[in-house]
Design an enzyme around this catalytic site. Structure first.
Site, short mmCIF file in Angstrom:
data_model
loop_
_atom_site.label_atom_id
_atom_site.label_comp_id
_atom_site.label_asym_id
_atom_site.label_seq_id
_atom_site.Cartn_x
_atom_site.Cartn_y
_atom_site.Cartn_z
N ASN A 9 52.74 43.24 34.48
CA ASN A 9 52.39 44.60 34.58
C ASN A 9 53.19 45.16 35.54
O ASN A 9 53.20 45.22 36.60
CB ASN A 9 50.97 44.90 34.99
CG ASN A 9 50.52 46.50 35.20
OD1 ASN A 9 51.43 47.27 34.90
ND2 ASN A 9 49.33 46.57 35.94
N LYS A 11 53.69 48.38 36.19
CA LYS A 11 53.46 49.77 36.86
C LYS A 11 54.68 50.59 36.77
O LYS A 11 55.42 50.75 35.75
CB LYS A 11 52.98 49.23 38.13
CG LYS A 11 51.79 48.17 38.26
CD LYS A 11 51.05 48.08 39.53
CE LYS A 11 50.05 47.09 39.14
NZ LYS A 11 49.25 46.93 40.51
N HIS A 96 42.96 49.87 33.55
CA HIS A 96 43.52 49.31 34.82
C HIS A 96 42.59 50.17 36.10
O HIS A 96 42.61 51.09 35.98
CB HIS A 96 44.98 49.54 34.84
CG HIS A 96 45.45 48.81 36.07
ND1 HIS A 96 45.45 49.16 37.40
CD2 HIS A 96 45.94 47.39 36.12
CE1 HIS A 96 45.82 48.15 38.12
NE2 HIS A 96 46.28 47.39 37.57
N GLU A 98 43.86 51.15 38.78
CA GLU A 98 44.70 52.24 39.18
C GLU A 98 44.55 53.68 38.17
O GLU A 98 44.50 54.52 38.75
CB GLU A 98 46.02 51.82 39.32
CG GLU A 98 46.45 50.94 40.52
CD GLU A 98 47.39 50.10 40.29
OE1 GLU A 98 48.28 50.18 39.24
OE2 GLU A 98 47.73 48.98 40.96
N GLU A 168 40.13 41.81 37.01
CA GLU A 168 41.19 42.20 38.14
C GLU A 168 40.26 42.98 39.40
O GLU A 168 39.91 44.04 39.39
CB GLU A 168 42.10 43.24 37.96
CG GLU A 168 43.10 42.91 36.71
CD GLU A 168 44.44 43.49 36.82
OE1 GLU A 168 45.45 42.73 36.69
OE2 GLU A 168 44.34 44.72 36.76
N GLY A 174 47.68 43.93 44.39
CA GLY A 174 48.56 44.40 45.46
C GLY A 174 48.27 44.22 46.82
O GLY A 174 49.00 44.66 47.80
N SER A 214 47.11 39.68 42.82
CA SER A 214 47.98 39.03 43.82
C SER A 214 48.20 37.48 42.99
O SER A 214 48.07 36.64 44.13
CB SER A 214 47.29 38.89 44.99
OG SER A 214 47.25 39.99 45.68
P1 PGA Z 1 49.14 42.59 41.67
O1 PGA Z 1 48.82 43.48 40.47
O2 PGA Z 1 49.63 41.17 40.83
O3 PGA Z 1 50.51 42.97 42.34
O4 PGA Z 1 48.07 42.22 42.50
C1 PGA Z 1 47.91 43.17 39.63
C2 PGA Z 1 47.66 44.18 38.51
O5 PGA Z 1 47.47 45.30 38.92
O6 PGA Z 1 47.75 44.08 37.22
#
Ligand code: PGA
Length: 252
Positions: A9, A11, A96, A98, A168, A174, A214
């Site tokens: 992803n 982003k 997601h 976010e 997730e 993150g 992560s």
């Molecule tokens: P991350 O993000 O691996 O940076 O924690 C995962 C995601 O948001 O899909």
């Protein structure tokens, strides 16, 4: 056998040139020994060009990170699932955290988006996961159950058969804090049981459930060993070809 999938992803990162370079490098690293299917969830803009690249590499496919809940019309700034299909996407991430947090997408809106994705013969990667407060107050199972029941379980058997679920936990995205393999397995098993109680053994046994939050080259192998973890949705580490390559390797 359930499909094993590693999705990156990206982003809202990378300019045009960086995106082309990364896409090329990843496609170049995938070969006959690669066990997982690779999905790159890139910004909308890069999908048409990168999809040409992936035509030569059948193990790599492109995803969008979002789509409109509407089919078409006067919705300035929106991008529809049918546009994304015509541009070369095969998957769309829906829900997601976010999107839920910054764009206030509710489970009801996400249910509409899932319909738009499937109407266009694309596959949703439906995200669910709890916040730290929700986990600390032991509401995590209920939260994930509601996210799935409202956002996804309106589908019939044919629909659910085309979906990928990504668990997730928001506290792991993150942050550098990963769910332990035990925490991931516990929730993935719970999710599979939910699918089973609604759709039965066959479909719950088939659906791929990815872990995200992560994921790194260091923790990927242990997470992927869990019986109900069928791959990963990788954010930060998917922006570096070497790290992402190591995570793909961990699936082997
Ligand atoms: P991350 O993000 O691996 O940076 O924690 C995962 C995601 O948001 O899909």
């Amino acid at each position: 056998m359930r499909r094993k999938i590693i999705a990156g992803n990206w982003k809202m990162n990378l300019d045009w040139q960086e995106a082309m370079e990364l896409g090329n490098r990843i496609a170049g690293e995938v070969d006959d020994t690669t066990k997982a299917e690779i999905i790159l969830a890139t910004p909308f803009l890069y999908i048409p060009v990168l999809s040409e690249l992936t035509e030569e590499q059948p193990k790599v496919a492109l995803a969008a990170q979002n789509c409109s809940q509407f089919r078409q019309g006067a919705y300035t700034g929106e991008v529809s699932a049918s546009m994304l299909r015509s541009a070369g996407a095969k998957y769309i991430i829906v829900g997601h955290s976010e999107r839920r947090k910054y764009f206030h997408e509710t489970n009801d809106v996400l249910a509409e988006k899932v319909k738009r994705v499937l109407e266009n013969d694309l596959q949703p990667i439906y995200c669910c996961g709890e916040t730290l407060d929700e986990r600390n107050s032991t509401a995590h199972f209920d939260v994930v159950k509601t996210q799935l029941e409202t956002g996804l379980f309106h589908l019939n058997d044919d629909g659910i058969d085309k979906c990928i679920i990504a668990y997730e936990p928001v506290w792991a995205i993150g942050t550098g804090v990963t769910a332990s393999p035990e925490q991931a397995q516990e929730m993935h098993h719970f999710i599979r049981e939910l699918v089973k109680s609604k759709y039965g053994d066959h479909l719950s046994g088939k659906i791929s459930i990815l872990y995200g939050g992560s994921v790194t080259p260091e923790n990927a192998a242990l997470l992927f060993k869990c019986p109900d973890v069928d791959g990963g949705l990788v954010g930060g580490a998917s922006l570096k070809a070497i790290e992402f390559g190591e995570i793909i390797e961990a699936m082997n």
